[in-house]
Design a protein around this motif. Structure first.
Motif, PDB file in Angstrom:
ATOM      1  N   PHE A 167       0.855  -1.181   0.000  1.00 18.59           N
ATOM      2  CA  PHE A 167       0.000   0.000   0.000  1.00 18.59           C
ATOM      3  C   PHE A 167       0.894   1.236   0.000  1.00 18.59           C
ATOM      4  N   PHE A 168       0.724   2.096  -0.993  1.00 17.30           N
ATOM      5  CA  PHE A 168       1.517   3.316  -1.081  1.00 17.30           C
ATOM      6  C   PHE A 168       0.767   4.439  -0.366  1.00 17.30           C
ATOM      7  N   GLY A 169       1.290   4.844   0.785  1.00 15.25           N
ATOM      8  CA  GLY A 169       0.631   5.872   1.592  1.00 15.25           C
ATOM      9  C   GLY A 169       1.655   6.592   2.443  1.00 15.25           C
ATOM     10  N   TYR A 170       1.185   7.221   3.523  1.00 16.45           N
ATOM     11  CA  TYR A 170       2.121   7.939   4.396  1.00 16.45           C
ATOM     12  C   TYR A 170       1.517   8.139   5.779  1.00 16.45           C
ATOM     13  N   THR A 171       2.383   8.338   6.737  1.00 12.17           N
ATOM     14  CA  THR A 171       1.954   8.321   8.129  1.00 12.17           C
ATOM     15  C   THR A 171       1.187   9.561   8.556  1.00 12.17           C
TER      16      THR A 171
ATOM     17  N   ALA B  81       3.230   0.520  14.559  1.00 17.24           N
ATOM     18  CA  ALA B  81       2.982  -0.169  15.824  1.00 17.24           C
ATOM     19  C   ALA B  81       1.549   0.020  16.294  1.00 17.24           C
ATOM     20  N   TYR B  82       0.894   1.087  15.866  1.00 20.57           N
ATOM     21  CA  TYR B  82      -0.502   1.318  16.235  1.00 20.57           C
ATOM     22  C   TYR B  82      -1.431   0.313  15.553  1.00 20.57           C
ATOM     23  N   PHE B  83      -0.967  -0.255  14.447  1.00 26.39           N
ATOM     24  CA  PHE B  83      -1.818  -1.150  13.670  1.00 26.39           C
ATOM     25  C   PHE B  83      -1.419  -2.612  13.861  1.00 26.39           C
ATOM     26  N   ASP B  84      -0.168  -2.934  13.531  1.00 22.89           N
ATOM     27  CA  ASP B  84       0.274  -4.315  13.692  1.00 22.89           C
ATOM     28  C   ASP B  84       1.796  -4.346  13.640  1.00 22.89           C
ATOM     29  N   ALA B  85       2.406  -4.978  14.621  1.00 22.30           N
ATOM     30  CA  ALA B  85       3.862  -5.031  14.682  1.00 22.30           C
ATOM     31  C   ALA B  85       4.449  -5.812  13.507  1.00 22.30           C
ATOM     32  N   GLY B  86       3.614  -6.613  12.863  1.00 20.23           N
ATOM     33  CA  GLY B  86       4.097  -7.414  11.740  1.00 20.23           C
ATOM     34  C   GLY B  86       4.117  -6.676  10.417  1.00 20.23           C
ATOM     35  N   PHE B  87       3.508  -5.493  10.359  1.00 20.77           N
ATOM     36  CA  PHE B  87       3.514  -4.721   9.121  1.00 20.77           C
ATOM     37  C   PHE B  87       4.937  -4.232   8.828  1.00 20.77           C
ATOM     38  N   VAL B  88       5.272  -4.170   7.539  1.00 21.68           N
ATOM     39  CA  VAL B  88       6.572  -3.666   7.111  1.00 21.68           C
ATOM     40  C   VAL B  88       6.389  -2.259   6.549  1.00 21.68           C
ATOM     41  N   GLY B  89       7.317  -1.357   6.869  1.00 21.29           N
ATOM     42  CA  GLY B  89       7.293  -0.009   6.321  1.00 21.29           C
ATOM     43  C   GLY B  89       8.540   0.223   5.495  1.00 21.29           C
TER      44      GLY B  89
END
Length: 210
Positions: A78-82, A132-140
């Protein structure tokens, strides 16, 4: 309609039917499920897989990641931003929820990645804190503007770089997801808006293939 026109129309219809049945047979043989059901879930598969460019980005832990080496697992990018005010947090929340709806085997085969379109503000530290607010397993992933743009264009998810001289700027970007196969090639897209119920039905069959 003349007899010739009727004949041509019939031939075109037959060819279209044969091609449709052939595509259906090929996709099903590859373990990709029913093409109609996949499309209904927003999953659009490319007729031919697409190689990723040789580019290096940085993940949320500061490690270098070669984008053409996203292998061994399926990936949804997903192409987005914080600092995104709406689409990004909503999409990441949906992806977190989607994980909970998938079988354990499917979750183990699937990597979820946020690729930043705001490299000025999205440092590795910022990405790690945000994800970290969503899922520790997500990659950024983040990097230089030119590298990110080249990557986005290569997978057909272009975005418009923001005027970073303005305060509280926003970035125009797509809500679609990119599907990367375990061989490191782009297989297709998931169209926005995301439908978790339908994706939860179709993704297990898709990622069980190669």
């Amino acid at each position: 309609m003349t007899r010739t026109q009727i004949t041509v129309f019939v031939l075109v219809a037959i060819v279209a039917l044969v091609l449709g049945l052939t595509v259906n047979k090929v996709l099903t043989a590859k373990g990709q499920g029913d093409p109609t059901a996949l499309l209904d879930a927003g999953i659009v598969l490319l007729p031919q897989s697409r190689s990723l460019p040789t580019l290096t980005l940085t993940d949320q832990d500061g490690a270098e990641v070669a984008v053409d080496q996203l292998k061994e697992q399926w990936s949804l990018l997903f192409f987005g931003y914080t600092f995104c005010p709406d689409i990004c947090p909503a999409t990441l929340a949906q992806l977190r929820q989607l994980q909970g709806q998938l079988p354990e085997e499917t979750r183990a085969r699937l990597r979820l990645v946020l690729v930043s379109v705001d490299p000025k503000r999205d440092t590795p530290e910022q990405l790690k804190k945000y994800l970290a607010y969503f899922d520790a397993g997500f990659v950024g992933l983040t990097g230089e503007e030119a590298t990110l743009q080249k990557f986005a264009n290569a997978v057909s998810i272009p975005y418009i770089p923001a005027d970073t001289s303005k305060d509280n700027y926003t970035v125009d970007h797509s809500g679609n997801l990119v599907i990367i196969g375990p061989d490191g090639t782009q297989r297709g897209f998931v169209r926005a808006p995301i439908n978790n119920a339908k994706l939860a039905e179709q993704l297990p069959g898709l990622v069980s293939g190669s």
